[in-house]
Design a protein around this motif. Structure first.
Motif, short mmCIF file in Angstrom:
data_model
loop_
_atom_site.label_atom_id
_atom_site.label_comp_id
_atom_site.label_asym_id
_atom_site.label_seq_id
_atom_site.Cartn_x
_atom_site.Cartn_y
_atom_site.Cartn_z
N ASN A 285 0.85 -1.17 0.00
CA ASN A 285 0.00 0.00 0.00
C ASN A 285 0.90 1.24 0.00
OD1 ASN A 285 -2.14 1.69 0.05
ND2 ASN A 285 -2.73 1.27 2.17
N ALA B 142 0.13 1.50 -5.28
CA ALA B 142 -0.26 0.10 -5.13
C ALA B 142 -1.27 0.00 -4.00
CB ALA B 142 0.95 -0.77 -4.83
N SER B 143 -2.34 -0.69 -4.26
CA SER B 143 -3.34 -0.98 -3.23
C SER B 143 -4.31 -2.02 -3.78
CB SER B 143 -4.10 0.29 -2.82
OG SER B 143 -4.81 0.79 -3.92
N ASP B 144 -4.90 -2.77 -2.88
CA ASP B 144 -5.91 -3.76 -3.23
C ASP B 144 -5.46 -4.71 -4.33
OD1 ASP B 144 -7.63 -2.60 -1.38
OD2 ASP B 144 -8.40 -1.18 -2.87
N GLY B 145 -4.21 -5.13 -4.29
CA GLY B 145 -3.72 -6.14 -5.22
C GLY B 145 -3.42 -5.67 -6.63
N GLU B 146 -3.22 -4.36 -6.83
CA GLU B 146 -2.84 -3.90 -8.16
C GLU B 146 -1.97 -2.65 -8.09
OE1 GLU B 146 -6.41 -3.37 -10.36
OE2 GLU B 146 -6.85 -1.44 -9.48
N PRO C 52 -2.74 -5.79 -12.35
CA PRO C 52 -3.03 -6.69 -11.23
C PRO C 52 -1.76 -7.41 -10.79
CG PRO C 52 -4.61 -7.00 -13.02
CD PRO C 52 -3.53 -6.12 -13.54
N VAL C 53 -1.55 -7.51 -9.49
CA VAL C 53 -0.34 -8.13 -8.95
C VAL C 53 -0.23 -9.58 -9.41
CG1 VAL C 53 0.83 -8.79 -6.82
CG2 VAL C 53 -0.23 -6.55 -6.99
N ARG C 54 -1.35 -10.27 -9.57
CA ARG C 54 -1.30 -11.68 -10.01
C ARG C 54 -0.78 -11.81 -11.44
NH1 ARG C 54 -6.42 -10.04 -10.16
NH2 ARG C 54 -7.55 -10.25 -12.13
N SER D 46 6.87 -7.90 -1.00
CA SER D 46 5.63 -8.52 -1.44
C SER D 46 5.89 -9.94 -1.94
CB SER D 46 4.99 -7.68 -2.55
OG SER D 46 5.74 -7.78 -3.74
N ASP D 47 4.82 -10.60 -2.38
CA ASP D 47 4.91 -11.96 -2.90
C ASP D 47 5.39 -12.01 -4.36
OD1 ASP D 47 4.05 -12.93 -0.49
OD2 ASP D 47 1.94 -12.93 -1.07
#
Length: 171
Positions: free
Chosen positions: A2, A24-28, A43-45, A155-156
């Motif tokens: 975040n 960056a926030s909420d996975g993006e 998106p982070v994924r 982060s991951d």
């Protein structure tokens, strides 16, 4: 993750206008290109990797500054010398002296640029996805950008640091 920080988009330009709000926030990750109406969301994924690199191309320009100082001095003395000695009489000679004067002004401006800026230690962040690579740049001295890089590392997302000296700045 975040964070919200300012970053240069695509490349670092001294006093450049290409800065964006990078967050960056909420996975993006999100940023808005200056010429676009809609923000770009990653998106982070979808991120395959994040790579950090240290850009030292803005270091040690003192030698170039001194070179342009000598060159500008020679051009200035040459142009003034031609005029003072009375060797400038015809139109082509006047044009040549003016041309030397323009080069001298450009040389003095370049000299000032090279000698007035401090060494800038720049971090280049490459966010890779399957479709494209997004490049964000910022200075090591910019605490918000360094904090954002630290959060990306923690982060991951798989991260790679291409410079050992940069690791200490990002810790």
């Amino acid at each position: 993750m975040n964070f919200t920080t300012e970053a240069h988009l695509d490349e670092y330009i001294i006093d450049g206008e290409n800065t964006v709000s990078f967050s960056a926030s909420d996975g993006e990750l999100t940023y808005r290109r200056p010429s676009a109406d809609e923000p770009v969301s990653i998106p982070v994924r979808d991120i395959t990797s994040v790579e950090f690199e240290r850009d030292t191309s803005l270091h040690r320009h003192t030698f170039l500054g001194l070179f342009f100082l000598v060159l500008s001095l020679v051009l200035t003395v040459g142009a003034i010398g031609l005029v003072y000695t009375g060797r400038v009489e015809t139109r082509p000679e006047i044009a040549f002296a003016a041309f030397l004067g323009l080069f001298a002004v450009g040389g003095w401006n370049t000299t000032r640029d090279f000698l007035s800026h401090s060494d800038r230690d720049v971090i280049d962040v490459y966010v890779n996805t399957e479709a494209e690579t997004h490049v964000f740049c910022g200075e090591v001295g910019h605490a918000g950008f360094v904090d954002a890089c630290g959060q990306l590392i923690d982060s991951d997302v798989p991260t790679t640091n291409r410079n050992r000296k940069l690791a200490t700045a990002l810790e």
